[in-house]
Design a protein around this motif. Structure first.
Motif, PDB file in Angstrom:
ATOM      1  N   SER A  33      63.728 -18.886  48.952  1.00 13.83           N
ATOM      2  CA  SER A  33      64.341 -17.972  48.059  1.00 13.83           C
ATOM      3  C   SER A  33      64.723 -20.195  47.554  1.00 13.83           C
ATOM      4  CB  SER A  33      65.414 -17.637  47.998  1.00 13.83           C
ATOM      5  OG  SER A  33      65.387 -16.373  48.537  1.00 13.83           O
ATOM      6  N   LEU A  34      65.101 -20.593  48.094  1.00  9.79           N
ATOM      7  CA  LEU A  34      65.387 -22.044  47.750  1.00  9.79           C
ATOM      8  C   LEU A  34      64.493 -22.520  47.616  1.00  9.79           C
ATOM      9  CD1 LEU A  34      68.461 -23.036  51.113  1.00  9.79           C
ATOM     10  CD2 LEU A  34      69.048 -22.532  48.524  1.00  9.79           C
ATOM     11  N   LYS A  35      63.598 -22.576  48.114  1.00  7.77           N
ATOM     12  CA  LYS A  35      61.990 -23.985  47.682  1.00  7.77           C
ATOM     13  C   LYS A  35      61.808 -22.725  46.272  1.00  7.77           C
ATOM     14  CE  LYS A  35      58.472 -26.279  48.373  1.00  7.77           C
ATOM     15  NZ  LYS A  35      58.643 -27.299  47.496  1.00  7.77           N
ATOM     16  N   ALA A  36      61.970 -21.969  46.008  1.00  7.46           N
ATOM     17  CA  ALA A  36      61.825 -20.983  44.843  1.00  7.46           C
ATOM     18  C   ALA A  36      62.450 -21.931  43.699  1.00  7.46           C
ATOM     19  CB  ALA A  36      61.156 -20.019  45.605  1.00  7.46           C
ATOM     20  N   PHE A  37      63.415 -21.767  44.299  1.00  3.85           N
ATOM     21  CA  PHE A  37      64.662 -22.099  43.067  1.00  3.85           C
ATOM     22  C   PHE A  37      64.190 -24.173  42.831  1.00  3.85           C
ATOM     23  CE2 PHE A  37      68.289 -24.100  41.528  1.00  3.85           C
ATOM     24  CZ  PHE A  37      68.405 -23.579  40.362  1.00  3.85           C
ATOM     25  N   GLU A  38      64.471 -24.080  43.720  1.00  2.59           N
ATOM     26  CA  GLU A  38      63.595 -26.076  42.920  1.00  2.59           C
ATOM     27  C   GLU A  38      62.694 -25.830  42.811  1.00  2.59           C
ATOM     28  OE1 GLU A  38      62.973 -29.653  46.544  1.00  2.59           O
ATOM     29  OE2 GLU A  38      63.803 -27.765  46.922  1.00  2.59           O
ATOM     30  N   ASP A  39      61.644 -25.262  42.694  1.00  6.16           N
ATOM     31  CA  ASP A  39      60.264 -25.181  42.529  1.00  6.16           C
ATOM     32  C   ASP A  39      60.189 -24.936  41.147  1.00  6.16           C
ATOM     33  OD1 ASP A  39      58.772 -26.256  44.406  1.00  6.16           O
ATOM     34  OD2 ASP A  39      58.016 -24.809  44.993  1.00  6.16           O
ATOM     35  N   GLY A  40      60.703 -23.802  40.748  1.00  9.12           N
ATOM     36  CA  GLY A  40      61.297 -23.281  39.102  1.00  9.12           C
ATOM     37  C   GLY A  40      62.264 -24.112  37.964  1.00  9.12           C
ATOM     38  N   MET A  41      63.653 -24.720  39.133  1.00  4.92           N
ATOM     39  CA  MET A  41      63.606 -25.870  38.262  1.00  4.92           C
ATOM     40  C   MET A  41      62.504 -26.757  37.451  1.00  4.92           C
ATOM     41  SD  MET A  41      67.265 -24.974  37.530  1.00  4.92           S
ATOM     42  CE  MET A  41      67.769 -26.030  36.888  1.00  4.92           C
TER      43      MET A  41
END
Length: 77
Positions: A33-41
């Protein structure tokens, strides 16, 4: 000097939507989830930059007698 990365807006937006769906599903681990959030940003910033670049190009295309004519674009239904 590094050259700016060219971003395909539609591709980046599609990837961002996919990430959001994955995160909303609740099936990702905290780490994922953290990786997805980072990629999404990053994708969000890329989309914002692509839109800003497009806006600048539109303004340049509307150049009249050496003056930039700024017009508000209104979306039609």
């Amino acid at each position: 000097m590094a050259k700016a990365k060219t971003v395909n807006f539609e591709t980046a937006l599609s990837e961002l939507e996919s990430l959001v769906q994955s995160m909303e599903s609740g099936d990702l681990s905290l780490e994922n989830s953290l990786k997805a959030f980072e990629d999404g940003m990053q994708l969000s910033r890329d989309c914002q930059q692509a839109l800003a670049d497009a806006e600048q190009k539109v303004q340049l295309l509307m150049d009249k007698d050496g003056e930039i004519v700024s017009k508000t674009l209104v979306a039609e239904d």
